[in-house]
Enzyme design. Structure first.
Site, PDB file in Angstrom:
ATOM      1  N   GLU A 136      -5.640  -9.974 -49.602  1.00 27.75           N
ATOM      2  CA  GLU A 136      -4.941 -10.606 -48.473  1.00 27.75           C
ATOM      3  C   GLU A 136      -5.511 -12.000 -48.236  1.00 27.75           C
ATOM      4  O   GLU A 136      -6.722 -12.196 -48.244  1.00 27.75           O
ATOM      5  CB  GLU A 136      -5.125  -9.722 -47.247  1.00 27.75           C
ATOM      6  CG  GLU A 136      -4.650 -10.273 -45.939  1.00 27.75           C
ATOM      7  CD  GLU A 136      -4.962  -9.324 -44.782  1.00 27.75           C
ATOM      8  OE1 GLU A 136      -4.708  -9.712 -43.630  1.00 27.75           O
ATOM      9  OE2 GLU A 136      -5.470  -8.202 -45.028  1.00 27.75           O
ATOM     10  N   ASP A 138      -5.246 -14.641 -45.276  1.00 26.83           N
ATOM     11  CA  ASP A 138      -4.766 -14.942 -43.930  1.00 26.83           C
ATOM     12  C   ASP A 138      -4.696 -16.452 -43.739  1.00 26.83           C
ATOM     13  O   ASP A 138      -5.713 -17.117 -43.543  1.00 26.83           O
ATOM     14  CB  ASP A 138      -5.689 -14.323 -42.877  1.00 26.83           C
ATOM     15  CG  ASP A 138      -5.655 -12.806 -42.910  1.00 26.83           C
ATOM     16  OD1 ASP A 138      -4.585 -12.258 -43.190  1.00 26.83           O
ATOM     17  OD2 ASP A 138      -6.699 -12.179 -42.671  1.00 26.83           O
ATOM     18  N   GLU A 141      -3.989 -16.987 -38.353  1.00 27.67           N
ATOM     19  CA  GLU A 141      -4.098 -15.945 -37.345  1.00 27.67           C
ATOM     20  C   GLU A 141      -4.511 -16.643 -36.063  1.00 27.67           C
ATOM     21  O   GLU A 141      -5.546 -17.315 -36.014  1.00 27.67           O
ATOM     22  CB  GLU A 141      -5.135 -14.901 -37.744  1.00 27.67           C
ATOM     23  CG  GLU A 141      -4.711 -14.080 -38.956  1.00 27.67           C
ATOM     24  CD  GLU A 141      -5.611 -12.879 -39.158  1.00 27.67           C
ATOM     25  OE1 GLU A 141      -5.170 -11.761 -38.867  1.00 27.67           O
ATOM     26  OE2 GLU A 141      -6.752 -13.059 -39.602  1.00 27.67           O
ATOM     27  N   HIS A 152      -9.485 -12.396 -48.045  1.00 24.84           N
ATOM     28  CA  HIS A 152      -9.997 -11.029 -48.154  1.00 24.84           C
ATOM     29  C   HIS A 152      -9.792 -10.537 -49.588  1.00 24.84           C
ATOM     30  O   HIS A 152      -8.758  -9.927 -49.902  1.00 24.84           O
ATOM     31  CB  HIS A 152      -9.246 -10.084 -47.215  1.00 24.84           C
ATOM     32  CG  HIS A 152      -9.405 -10.356 -45.758  1.00 24.84           C
ATOM     33  ND1 HIS A 152     -10.374  -9.768 -44.982  1.00 24.84           N
ATOM     34  CD2 HIS A 152      -8.690 -11.138 -44.916  1.00 24.84           C
ATOM     35  CE1 HIS A 152     -10.256 -10.174 -43.726  1.00 24.84           C
ATOM     36  NE2 HIS A 152      -9.238 -11.009 -43.663  1.00 24.84           N
TER      37      HIS A 152
END
Length: 537
Positions: A136, A138, A141, A152
């Site tokens: 992942e 991001d 956020e 991640h």
């Protein structure tokens, strides 16, 4: 489109989409971009930059308006174990938290040990025996008080859902967070957490979250493995670089393996980012292609305190890395409270752009600052480790600062000659965003105004739309809008990946927006595989 709005609170806006927080009994939503009726659009982000306009002005404490990429299978797992649904119906979701609330994993119903989530007061979420893992990235956020971007990586080498069980899921409840396949903490840059409390927020901050903004992310350099992930913002036509992390000795301003090691050492967090392969592993995942996800959610696990408050709760807020934002956390940020007090909150995403590094924007910040800093900054860096009172004392004892230098002027991005000729012909998109067709550049900038003529796919019912297990962290683990041009956030991702040929679409094809999207549902072929259990559905 009508069902999107009436059931999920999802509506089209110029150039993009608006996600409302509470619509009837539904809370939040998550959407994916489709390439066609049967496949998600895959983004190959290594050695590329990605830009997006975002408005988080009404996203309050305890909420998260997120745009991120996950290594889902392009077809949504269609054909696996009899899965006849696929991307068209929003199947195949996974992320680095290895969520257990996914109802179908690799085409199989996640019915073993299925039970209601005991933390969910609305009784609309469940937990199954298996989790759905994948890498992942991001990109964004945020709420109006805090923001972060975080890679991640996972120890998974194939795209799509990995069905985990037991230790490989890295569940918090079994105290195996750092024993699983994925780096659940990630390596984040949150300016507030890293010592700059005046950079992002509502009102007189460097980046004003009370107004729409654009953000851009890029991935390091142009050769070798992924080595760096960098962000910058554009607001009111000016490029704003991410601030240096002055609590670290060399004051980095981007995500590198060294920065991750140094910040985790300072904060006292396990370096699971390194253990799961670091930027190299993240880059390899990005090369395989990621699916874009857009969501708005609240947090039944830790009230979003990992993003915007003091966390973990068993540490003093003055300890390094604990204070992440000015939100109160706790009950004030609980889902029950934010749903009651702020049901009309929303986030908008618009004007997606991606392409070669240095080509999606007209202004870029100057180069990174030198590693040598004046004495007052060194004092600030050291004092940030010992709490607010000592920090103030350190400032008072510091020698007088030199007169401030004139702020750097934004520079124009270098444009290839053919692109300059193209722009001179005034062949531009509405809003001034340039269109570059495949005859002009070998590696064009792709503008998805209105998110292009793509469709969206999302979870089909209220119980599944509200399933958000994105990045829970247990307490015992550290870790008035004005008519101006929105700001930009830049996330760039370089590397030595092969040239990716991106399908070009002519201007007329980009006129459609989410209004022409289709609502997803679970077909009878999958329903037959699951029990008739109200908690499952």
């Amino acid at each position: 489109a009508g069902q999107y709005e009436s059931t999920y609170g999802v509506t089209a806006v110029p150039g993009g989409v608006k996600l409302n927080f509470v619509t009837g009994s539904n809370v939040g939503s998550r959407l994916f971009l489709l390439e066609d009726d049967n496949n998600y659009k895959l983004f190959n982000l290594k050695n590329r930059e990605f830009a997006l306009d975002v408005d988080s002005s009404t996203v309050e404490c305890g909420m998260n308006g997120a745009m991120y990429f996950v290594e889902m299978a392009a077809n949504g797992g269609k054909g696996m174990a009899g899965n006849k649904a696929g991307a068209k119906f929003g199947t195949g979701y996974c992320d680095a938290q290895c969520p257990h609330d996914i109802k179908f994993i690799n085409g199989q119903a996640n019915t073993k040990d299925w039970k209601p989530n005991p933390k969910d007061f609305s009784n609309s979420m469940g937990l199954g025996h298996y989790g759905a893992c994948c890498a992942e990235m991001d990109i964004w956020e945020a709420n109006n008080m805090a923001t972060a971007y975080t890679p991640h990586p996972c120890e998974i080498s194939t795209p799509g859902q990995y069905m985990c069980e037991g230790t490989e899921c890295g569940d918090n409840d079994s105290d195996e967070r750092y024993d699983g396949l994925c780096d659940k903490d990630g390596c984040d840059i949150n300016p507030f957490r890293n010592g700059n409390q005046s950079f992002y927020g509502k009102g007189p901050f460097t980046v004003d979250s009370s107004r729409p903004m654009t953000f851009l992310t890029n991935n390091g350099k142009d050769d070798g493995h992924l080595s760096e992930i960098r962000r910058f913002y554009v607001q009111d036509g000016k490029a704003i670089a991410s601030p240096p992390i002055m609590i670290l000795r060399d004051e980095p301003d981007s995500i590198t393996d060294k920065m991750c090691k140094d910040i985790k050492d300072l904060f006292g967090n396990p370096n699971d980012f390194k253990a799961k392969g670091g930027n190299k592993a993240m880059g390899e995942s990005l090369e395989r292609g990621h699916v874009a996800a857009f969501s708005l959610w609240d947090d039944i696990d830790v009230q979003m305190m990992w993003l915007d408050s003091c966390y973990p709760t068993d540490k003093d807020c003055t300890e390094p890395g604990v204070h992440r934002g000015m939100c109160p956390g706790g009950e004030e940020s609980s889902p029950r409270n934010v749903r009651s007090k702020h049901p009309s909150s929303y986030v908008t995403f618009a004007n997606v752009a991606f392409g070669e590094i240095g080509t999606t924007q007209s202004v870029y910040p100057m180069g990174p600052p030198t590693t040598e800093s004046p004495a007052p900054l060194r004092d600030l860096r050291l004092s940030a480790q010992v709490g607010a009172q000592q920090r103030q004392a350190a400032r008072q004892q510091a020698p007088p600062a030199a007169p401030p230098a004139a702020p750097p002027q934004p520079r124009q991005a270098p444009l290839p000659q053919l692109l300059q000729q193209h722009l001179a012909q005034e062949n531009v998109w509405p809003g001034g965003r340039s269109v570059v067709d495949k005859t002009m550049m070998a590696q064009p900038v792709v503008r998805l105004d209105g998110f292009a003529n793509t469709k969206t796919s999302g979870t089909p019912n209220a119980s599944e739309v509200t399933q958000q297990t994105h990045r829970p962290q247990p307490p015992h683990h550290p870790h008035q809008r004005r008519p101006l041009r929105p700001p930009v956030v830049d996330v760039q991702m370089p590397g030595n990946s092969a040239v990716v040929k991106i399908m070009m679409v002519q201007h007329a094809a980009y006129q459609a927006t989410f209004a022409k999207s289709r609502i997803s549902g679970i077909p009878s072929a999958l329903q037959e595989k699951a029990p008739h259990d109200k908690n499952f559905w």
